[in-house]
Each structure stands twice: as C-alpha cells, then as structure tokens.
Design a protein around this motif. Structure first.
Motif, short mmCIF file in Angstrom:
data_model
loop_
_atom_site.label_atom_id
_atom_site.label_comp_id
_atom_site.label_asym_id
_atom_site.label_seq_id
_atom_site.Cartn_x
_atom_site.Cartn_y
_atom_site.Cartn_z
N ILE A 28 50.92 45.61 24.18
CA ILE A 28 51.30 46.62 23.18
C ILE A 28 52.28 45.99 22.20
N SER A 29 53.30 45.33 22.78
CA SER A 29 54.30 44.68 21.94
C SER A 29 53.64 43.68 20.99
N ARG A 69 53.57 54.49 13.36
CA ARG A 69 54.67 55.45 13.40
C ARG A 69 56.00 54.71 13.31
N PRO A 70 56.62 54.73 12.12
CA PRO A 70 57.85 53.95 11.92
C PRO A 70 58.92 54.25 12.97
N ALA A 71 58.97 55.50 13.43
CA ALA A 71 59.99 55.85 14.41
C ALA A 71 59.77 55.12 15.73
N LEU A 72 58.51 54.74 16.00
CA LEU A 72 58.19 54.10 17.27
C LEU A 72 58.02 52.59 17.16
N GLY A 95 49.32 49.28 20.60
CA GLY A 95 50.12 48.53 19.64
C GLY A 95 50.01 49.09 18.23
N PRO A 96 48.77 49.18 17.70
CA PRO A 96 48.59 49.77 16.36
C PRO A 96 49.08 51.22 16.28
N PHE A 97 48.96 51.98 17.39
CA PHE A 97 49.47 53.35 17.43
C PHE A 97 50.97 53.36 17.13
N LEU A 98 51.71 52.42 17.75
CA LEU A 98 53.15 52.34 17.50
C LEU A 98 53.43 51.92 16.06
N GLY A 134 58.05 48.39 20.02
CA GLY A 134 57.22 47.21 20.25
C GLY A 134 58.05 45.95 20.43
N ASP A 135 59.13 45.84 19.65
CA ASP A 135 59.99 44.67 19.77
C ASP A 135 60.82 44.70 21.05
N LEU A 136 61.19 45.90 21.49
CA LEU A 136 62.11 46.01 22.63
C LEU A 136 61.39 46.09 23.98
N LEU A 137 60.07 46.39 23.96
CA LEU A 137 59.33 46.50 25.22
C LEU A 137 59.43 45.25 26.11
N PRO A 138 59.26 44.03 25.55
CA PRO A 138 59.34 42.87 26.44
C PRO A 138 60.69 42.75 27.14
#
Lengths: 240, 104
Positions: free
Chosen positions: A91-92, B31-34, B25-28, B38-42
């Motif tokens: 996802i990231s 949506r600018p709020a989400l 990934g594209p779903f996030l 993506g950067d913080l998930l790892p």
C-alpha cells in the motif's frame, strides 16, 4: 534527543549496506530452509516454496501451526495473516511508486520490509524505484544463497541463537527505519505501532498484532493534524 | 507441505501485495487526508515486526519475554542513534545478544 520537523536529506544505501542487507536475508533464508527440512519437507518442495510463496514468515507460520497439530487450513490462514504486513507495505509503495502496470505488479510482488522502507525514504520517483530494485537485488541474492545453503548443509552451525543470529533481522529493521525515527511523525508511528503490537501479542493469534500495528501510522497522522498544519513534518523527506 | 498448500499460500500472499499496490495505495493517494498514511505505514508496521521478534516468547505462543534479544535491540538502538553504518548495527546487536546468552 531532539526531533527536527524535517529530517536531513535522505541518503542512499552504500555498498556495505547492500552487503549487510544480503547477509541479513541470507540468515533468514538459511533459517527457513533448515526449519522446512527439519519438518520433514523435501529439498525440492522447500526451494519451490521459497520461490512461489515468497514470504519467509508465511512459511514459518504454516510450519508452526502444523507442528502444533493444527489443520492445513488453519496453517494457510495463519500464513496469509502474517503476510498482511507485505500487503500494508505494498500500500505504502502504491502511493508513490508510479511506473507502468507490469512494473508496479513486479514491485508489489517483491515487497519486503527493507526495500519498501528504504525506497520510501527517497523523495524523487526515479530514485525511489532505483533504490527499491537495488535493495531487492541484494535481498534476493542473500535469500537464494541462504535457502540453498540451508537445504544443502542443513543445520551445520547448530543453534543460530548462540551466535546471536536471531538479532540480525530486528537490528536491520531498526536501522532501516532509523532515519525516519528522527522526525516526530515517524517516531510517533513507530512507537504507537510497536506498543499496539506488544499489547496484542498475549491475546491475539499470530500475525494479527503486526497487522494492527499499522494503526500506529493513523495515530501519528491524527496527532500531527491536531498540532496544526504549520507543525506537520515530512518524515520521509518528501519535497513538493 | 503439499502443492496445493504452496499454491494457496502463494495466492494469499501475492493477492495481498497486488491489492495493496493497485487498490489500497491509489485509494490513499486520491484522498489528501490519508496520503500521509502511505509514508508512515512502513514505520508502524516494521516497529510491530521488531516488537514481535524481540519480545514475543515464540512465534506461536502468546506471551511476552524480556531476554537477550532485548539487549541486542537496545545495543542496535544506540548504534542507530549514533548513526553507525548498518553493518556495525547488525554485528553489535548479534554480538551483544550472543554475549548475554553465553554469560547467562
């Protein structure tokens, strides 16, 4: 220890870093192969599983369930659950990887912890993809040599724990997220994710605690928003 | 481990990876709020993996233990904080863990 709002410019891994990453996955590959052979699985099946399943934790989770007399179905579900972290990492990667559909498909199948985390440190898309594939290459060399050495030699080193080999993978992971820990959002996400995991390990089935640790990212985003947009930091060093 | 087990594991693992890349990934991103998630998930997920590897009693049992692995993690933490190269972090952590086990 202070946390600047913006971390220093991202640096790319050097040769010793790639070598160490390869060694780390060599250790993982040996561990999985030895565990499979110990469980009475043939050399051919062990190597095919290493290629096709492509998730050391899923293989180990399946073996653990079977060793505990669990059914094959429960073993498969457990293997899927522990692999959920690769879905989260994909996802990231999917938010910024770009590229053609086949390129993105190949990248997602190759999502592991080190290559995704190190790639997402890169603000620039081309560098992001280059670092991803260079790290992936290092991991694959280590993983394949380790898998083959594991099936060929079996457990020749005896108890790897006596050598501290089980400390290699977590230490590598900590170093990989190290630079992001210097930014407040990255530190918050990691501390929250680790805490959530530890709280769930005693009560949840294997794999679920790590899946839930993803909520740590939501905690960091929420806290960052409450501080106001002027205070928001860019832990991955993304530049607009 | 029969062939259908390998295929089932592979399908579930690959499916989650492809779904992350092409759907979530594209779903996030839309949506600018989400998007920052993506950067913080790892960071969050890898911290969870570290916690599991260093403090869970074993990969199957449901208990927490503080043992030589915690010492190795602490040594790795100091090395990372001092900006040591990856190879130094890994060797120091393994050596500290082995030393604690040899002594204890």
């Amino acid at each position: 220890m202070s946390h600047p709002a913006v971390e220093p410019a991202p640096t790319e891994p050097g040769w010793s870093d790639y070598g160490t990453l390869a060694f780390t996955y060599f250790a993982v590959g040996v561990t999985v192969s030895v565990a499979m052979i110990d469980a009475g699985i043939s050399v051919g099946t062990t190597l095919i599983a290493a290629l096709v399943v492509y998730s050391a934790t899923s293989e180990l989770a399946f073996l653990a369930v079977r060793a505990a007399e669990g059914s094959a179905l429960i073993g498969i579900l457990s293997g899927w659950l522990v692999a959920s972290r690769f879905g989260l990492l994909a996802i990231s990667l999917g938010t910024r990887f770009g590229g053609s559909r086949p390129h993105r498909a190949a990248a997602s199948i190759n999502s592991f912890d080190p290559n995704v985390a190190l790639a997402m440190h890169q603000p620039e898309p081309n560098r992001l993809r280059t670092v991803f594939w260079k790290v992936t290459a290092a991991l694959m060399v280590g993983w394949w040599v380790g898998s083959i050495v594991g099936v060929a030699l079996g457990n020749v080193i005896g108890d790897g724990a006596a050598w501290g080999l089980d400390a290699v993978f977590p230490a590598t992971l900590l170093a990989i997220i190290g630079s992001a820990l210097r930014a407040r959002d990255g530190l918050t996400a990691a501390l929250a994710g680790g805490a959530i995991c530890l709280m769930l390990v005693p009560v949840a089935p294997a794999g679920a605690p790590i899946l839930a640790s993803a909520l740590g990212a939501a905690v960091a985003v929420t806290l960052s928003r409450n501080r106001g947009p002027g205070m928001s930091s860019t832990p991955m060093g993304r530049r607009s | 481990m029969s062939w259908w087990v390998i295929l089932a594991l592979a399908a579930g693992v690959s499916g989650q990876r492809l779904a992350g890349m092409f759907w979530a990934g594209p779903f996030l991103t839309r949506r600018p709020a989400l998007a920052r998630l993506g950067d913080l998930l790892p960071m969050a997920v890898i911290a969870g993996v570290i916690a599991q590897l260093c403090f869970a009693s074993s990969s199957t049992s449901t208990g927490l233990t503080v043992d030589a692995r915690a010492v190795g993690l602490a040594v790795a933490g100091v090395a990372v904080w001092r900006r040591a190269p990856l190879i130094v972090v890994v060797v120091a952590a393994a050596a500290a863990t082995a030393l604690v086990r040899a002594v204890g």
